[in-house]
Design an enzyme around this catalytic site. Structure first.
Site, short mmCIF file in Angstrom:
data_model
loop_
_atom_site.label_atom_id
_atom_site.label_comp_id
_atom_site.label_asym_id
_atom_site.label_seq_id
_atom_site.Cartn_x
_atom_site.Cartn_y
_atom_site.Cartn_z
N HIS A 290 -1.25 -66.51 27.89
CA HIS A 290 -2.42 -67.06 28.59
C HIS A 290 -2.85 -68.39 27.97
CE1 HIS A 290 -2.89 -63.45 30.91
NE2 HIS A 290 -3.25 -62.70 29.89
N HIS B 270 0.98 -61.54 24.09
CA HIS B 270 0.38 -61.51 25.43
C HIS B 270 -0.67 -62.60 25.59
CE1 HIS B 270 -0.96 -59.49 29.17
NE2 HIS B 270 -2.16 -59.94 28.81
N GLU B 271 -1.59 -62.67 24.63
CA GLU B 271 -2.67 -63.65 24.74
C GLU B 271 -2.16 -65.07 24.54
OE1 GLU B 271 -5.35 -62.74 25.96
OE2 GLU B 271 -5.09 -60.58 25.72
#
Length: 374
Positions: free
Chosen positions: A27, A23-24
């Site tokens: 980003h 997920h990170e």
């Protein structure tokens, strides 16, 4: 929890760390592509356990509380990407503004925020595709893999490759749906809607009753038509397509289940928190690698969906603020954003507490404590 407490902890940490990293990383990757300086990439919250700096000056670290993670970009006041006080540019040089997240165009900021959930969905699609290509599908589609000789299906002309889209007018999305509908007919003829070479065919089949003996010696009859699912492994092309469609299907079922909870059609006992995730991680890890990967894929889809909810602090909350900015032509005031983040934090913490309470109730912790005290 059978299999050892350590097994559950290790499985939980692996599952959560991988999903948070994915997920990170979404980003991080899109932010770097848009020229944003990344100050911290953290797996977990709280005090740092260990870490290192890369050549770009980003601190990569593991922190004490493994219940999430964050990417802190230049210009952020905190891990939740609240804008720093100097985001208006008065305290930043032109060089610093060029690498500040909050000075990027609206479309760039929205892409960076959306990249986290998208990475979760992409991860799930890739993992599922690999599983379909290597070990097949544990819940296969309603496609016939083989037809038993001298069976009702063989007599009716069913052949491998046929896809059963409906039984007695009821749609079938899984092979299990076909089996359930045939058993429910209790030996009566069933009308199968079949997709074959781009054509739709309807064929009536009368199941035969087969006597089955259980391990304890009991006998009972089961209606069968003599077909076996095509459970794979599948071709690379089919697996890749199925990885995407299965991800979409699981996301849809998850949203449907949440909708039923909101409307009261389903109880809230199905909501689980960190303890439930740890328990399930340990359970599936003992089944095998394929089961653990399936669990991670499903959990990754849920993580992506949850983060898209329009709740401040979550990615969906940021996107909601950006939608306001796109419509009004200016960002929401700093005070309004701060209040929004406080409300979002309260909602997230409340949900975590409620889910953890559910976990403790399901594990019968309170009954155990009462027995110890009494």
């Amino acid at each position: 929890m059978g299999g050892g407490f350590v097994t559950y902890i290790i499985a939980f940490l692996i599952v959560l760390s991988v999903l948070v990293f994915v997920h990170e990383w979404g980003h991080y990757w899109v932010a770097r592509r848009n020229g944003v300086r990344i100050e911290v990439f953290s797996i977990g919250f709280g005090p740092e356990l260990f870490g290192f700096y890369d050549r770009a000056g980003t601190r990569w670290k593991f922190s004490v509380l493994p219940l999430g993670g964050y990417v802190k970009m230049f210009g952020d006041a905190n891990a939740a990407s609240m804008p720093a006080a100097e985001q208006d540019g008065s305290g930043l040089s032109p060089e610093e503004q060029a690498v500040s997240f909050h000075h990027k165009r609206l479309s760039q900021r929205a892409a960076i925020v959306a990249a986290g959930p998208i990475a979760n969905f992409m991860f799930s699609a890739i993992v599922l595709a690999v599983l379909f290509a290597t070990s097949g599908h544990p819940f296969p589609p309603p496609t016939i893999g083989s037809v038993q000789e001298d069976s009702p299906a063989s007599a009716a002309g069913l052949v491998p490759g046929d896809t059963i889209s409906a039984v007695n007018g009821l749609s079938a999305s899984r092979f299990a749906d076909v089996s359930i509908a045939i058993r429910a007919a209790e030996g009566e003829p069933v009308l199968l809607t079949i997709q074959r070479d781009g054509e739709t065919i309807e064929q009536s089949v009368t199941p035969e009753l087969v006597t089955v003996t259980t391990e304890d010696g009991r006998e009972f009859e089961i209606p069968r038509v003599g077909i076996v699912a095509d459970s794979g492994p599948y071709s690379l092309t089919y697996s890749a397509i199925s990885g995407v469609t299965e991800t979409v299907s699981i996301a849809g079922m998850t949203l449907s289940a949440l909708g039923e909870i909101v409307t009261g059609e389903r109880g809230t006992e199905d909501l689980g928190g960190p303890i439930r995730i740890a328990q399930l991680s340990g359970d599936v890890a003992q089944v095998g690698v394929s089961a653990l990967l399936w669990f991670m894929a499903i959990l990754s889809i849920n993580l992506g969906l949850i983060n898209l909810f329009p709740v401040p602090m979550l990615d969906g909350g940021h996107l909601m603020f950006y939608a306001y900015e796109a419509v009004r032509g200016r960002p929401l005031s700093a005070r309004a954003q701060e209040y929004g983040f406080r409300v979002g934090l309260a909602l997230v913490l409340t949900l975590m507490v409620f889910a953890t309470w559910n976990d403790l109730v399901n594990l019968q912790i309170f009954s155990l404590l009462r027995n110890i005290i009494s």
